[in-house]
Design an enzyme around this catalytic site. Structure first.
Site, PDB file in Angstrom:
ATOM      1  N   GLU A  35       0.597  -0.990   0.125  1.00 30.47           N
ATOM      2  CA  GLU A  35      -0.094  -0.266   0.153  1.00 30.47           C
ATOM      3  C   GLU A  35       0.637   0.996  -0.036  1.00 30.47           C
ATOM      4  OE1 GLU A  35      -3.176  -0.312  -1.198  1.00 30.47           O
ATOM      5  OE2 GLU A  35      -3.329  -2.015   0.593  1.00 30.47           O
ATOM      6  N   HIS A  36       0.389   1.785  -0.662  1.00 34.51           N
ATOM      7  CA  HIS A  36       1.304   3.504  -0.946  1.00 34.51           C
ATOM      8  C   HIS A  36       2.439   3.492  -1.505  1.00 34.51           C
ATOM      9  CE1 HIS A  36      -1.645   6.348   0.338  1.00 34.51           C
ATOM     10  NE2 HIS A  36      -2.036   5.188   0.521  1.00 34.51           N
ATOM     11  N   THR A  37       2.728   2.473  -1.863  1.00 33.16           N
ATOM     12  CA  THR A  37       3.790   1.535  -2.797  1.00 33.16           C
ATOM     13  C   THR A  37       4.590   2.453  -4.187  1.00 33.16           C
ATOM     14  OG1 THR A  37       3.662  -0.655  -2.779  1.00 33.16           O
ATOM     15  CG2 THR A  37       5.208   0.199  -1.002  1.00 33.16           C
ATOM     16  N   GLY A 126     -16.203   3.656  -2.977  1.00 34.74           N
ATOM     17  CA  GLY A 126     -16.077   3.591  -2.028  1.00 34.74           C
ATOM     18  C   GLY A 126     -14.767   2.651  -0.433  1.00 34.74           C
ATOM     19  N   ALA A 127     -15.032   1.343  -1.613  1.00 34.15           N
ATOM     20  CA  ALA A 127     -14.781   0.763  -0.821  1.00 34.15           C
ATOM     21  C   ALA A 127     -13.081   0.744  -0.536  1.00 34.15           C
ATOM     22  CB  ALA A 127     -15.168  -0.865  -0.435  1.00 34.15           C
ATOM     23  N   GLY A 128     -12.148   0.785  -1.520  1.00 40.05           N
ATOM     24  CA  GLY A 128     -10.576   0.442  -1.900  1.00 40.05           C
ATOM     25  C   GLY A 128     -10.622  -0.246  -2.770  1.00 40.05           C
ATOM     26  N   LEU A 129     -12.027  -0.755  -3.068  1.00 39.81           N
ATOM     27  CA  LEU A 129     -11.842  -1.772  -4.751  1.00 39.81           C
ATOM     28  C   LEU A 129     -11.100  -1.527  -6.378  1.00 39.81           C
ATOM     29  CD1 LEU A 129     -14.366  -4.186  -3.142  1.00 39.81           C
ATOM     30  CD2 LEU A 129     -11.472  -4.234  -2.702  1.00 39.81           C
ATOM     31  N   SER A 132     -13.449   3.056 -10.108  1.00 36.82           N
ATOM     32  CA  SER A 132     -12.971   3.655 -10.322  1.00 36.82           C
ATOM     33  C   SER A 132     -11.883   3.182 -11.399  1.00 36.82           C
ATOM     34  CB  SER A 132     -12.046   4.704 -10.238  1.00 36.82           C
ATOM     35  OG  SER A 132     -10.649   5.102  -9.872  1.00 36.82           O
ATOM     36  N   ASP A 176      -3.619  -0.371  -9.842  1.00 42.85           N
ATOM     37  CA  ASP A 176      -4.967  -0.713 -10.011  1.00 42.85           C
ATOM     38  C   ASP A 176      -5.087  -0.789 -11.441  1.00 42.85           C
ATOM     39  OD1 ASP A 176      -4.656   0.066  -6.935  1.00 42.85           O
ATOM     40  OD2 ASP A 176      -6.097   1.755  -7.835  1.00 42.85           O
TER      41      ASP A 176
END
Length: 386
Positions: A35-37, A126-129, A132, A176
């Site tokens: 995450e955030h990498t 909005g669930a982080g899945l 978008s 993503d």
């Protein structure tokens, strides 16, 4: 899934008065770890999920781009020639942003024609899945085909990222879109975000009778707002202060030097990224050597790092993670950009109901709105449906 295909085609006909020429779909994704990498040119390990966005499309002869969806009342239209990031807003910035980005990428090499487009999805927003990226990837493969652009999947991932960065205004990396475009069944996409080299790694969840349970807290978040941008700025400042191109260039052995050179907050942001990169590598190695039953501790450590060092968790996410572990999950962590969204729990299949019941009860006890929990399977990436 068949119903979603049918619903998309029927809705297209209702909106535009004719049949779609083709139907495409792309999945959302869950990030198993890393995450955030991505925007730090590091490593990520997501997989495509069995929730999909469908894009029905047909060509037009007047140079207009028209878009409509099942989650917005109005259809929007704009001449292709007028597509520009500053002219796009709202939900339509995702599909129209892809059209703009594809034009920028091909620079006149594609057979651009106007189009009618309808979008329908069961990827939770909005669930982080990454609902978008599912839109962007479905539209990207549909337009690539319609315009005969001939771009490969990795280039289409960059098209989706360009759309999200410039048209939507969210400073996200390429993870993503890569997961949505490159995914395979029961496998993750191990992605080097510097080189964009991607390797499909078998997960073995099915054989081990494991389920990845998504626990959507319902706490909304937006990547275009300040928290995400602030974390990215901290990472860039840390890399600059330490004299490296990106945090990818640091290893765990460099953290002692980083602690001396940086203020406490920037150091903790850097420490998360550096250790998270290592956890991605360790997860891939562990899957290969020992299988999925052995990766739980890495998921747990990832959550602690996001909670304490990167400070992107919220109480609801922490509660979901802690409760799932207490109820028998092998490992759990928040997933996605943070500040809300979902957590995931790697759970033996026979304990899924127990974990769901425990999480529901804990949220009720704390006065939180009940989460939405559902299992996801690693699935195929973007594809033509018709």
């Amino acid at each position: 899934m068949t119903d979603l295909r049918t619903e998309t085609l029927q809705a297209f006909s209702a909106v535009y008065g004719g049949a779609a020429a083709s139907l495409w779909s792309a999945p959302g994704r869950v990030n198993l770890i890393g995450e955030h990498t991505d925007y730090n040119e590091g490593f990520v390990f997501p997989f495509a999920i069995d929730r999909r966005t469908f894009a029905a499309i047909a060509p037009r002869t007047d140079g207009m781009a028209r878009v409509a969806s099942s989650f917005a009342d109005e259809a929007l239209e704009i001449p292709l020639a007028d597509l520009a990031p500053e002219r796009l807003s709202g939900w339509s910035a995702y599909p129209l942003g892809v059209a703009w980005a594809l034009r920028e990428t091909t620079r006149g090499r594609a057979a651009e024609t106007g189009f009618d487009l309808f979008i329908h999805s069961d990827v939770p927003v909005g669930a982080g899945l990454s609902s978008s990226a599912a839109i962007e990837s479905a539209v990207a493969v549909a337009l690539d085909d319609l315009w005969d652009a001939g771009l490969d999947r990795r280039t289409l991932a960059r098209v989706g990222q360009l759309a999200e960065n410039k048209a939507v205004g969210a400073p996200t990396g390429i993870m993503d879109q890569s997961a949505s475009l490159l995914g395979e069944a029961d496998a993750g996409v191990f992605l080097d975000c510097r080189t964009l080299d991607a390797e499909v790694i078998p997960l073995g969840f099915d054989a081990a009778d494991l389920v990845l349970l998504v626990m959507d807290t319902g706490v909304s978040h937006s990547h275009a707002t300040g928290g995400y941008s602030a974390r990215r700025a901290s990472c860039e400042a840390g890399a600059k202060a330490l004299g490296v191109e990106a945090l990818r260039d640091l290893g765990v052995e460099d953290l002692a030097r980083a602690r001396e050179a940086l203020d406490d907050e920037t150091f903790r942001r850097v420490r998360h990224v550096v250790t998270e990169d290592q956890r991605v590598l360790d997860t891939v190695r562990t899957l290969r050597e020992s299988g999925p039953l052995a990766i739980g501790d890495l998921l747990d450590a990832s959550h602690r790092s996001m909670r304490d060092d990167f400070e992107i968790s919220v109480p609801e996410l922490d509660l979901a993670v802690e409760t799932a572990l207490s109820a028998g999950a092998l490992g759990a962590r928040m997933t996605g950009g943070g500040f809300g969204g979902a957590a995931i729990a790697l759970t033996p299949r026979d304990l899924v109901s127990r974990v769901e019941f425990a999480v529901d009860g804990a949220f009720l006890e704390h006065g939180y709105t009940a989460p939405t929990t559902f299992p996801v399977r690693a699935s195929e990436g973007a594809r033509r449906e018709q």
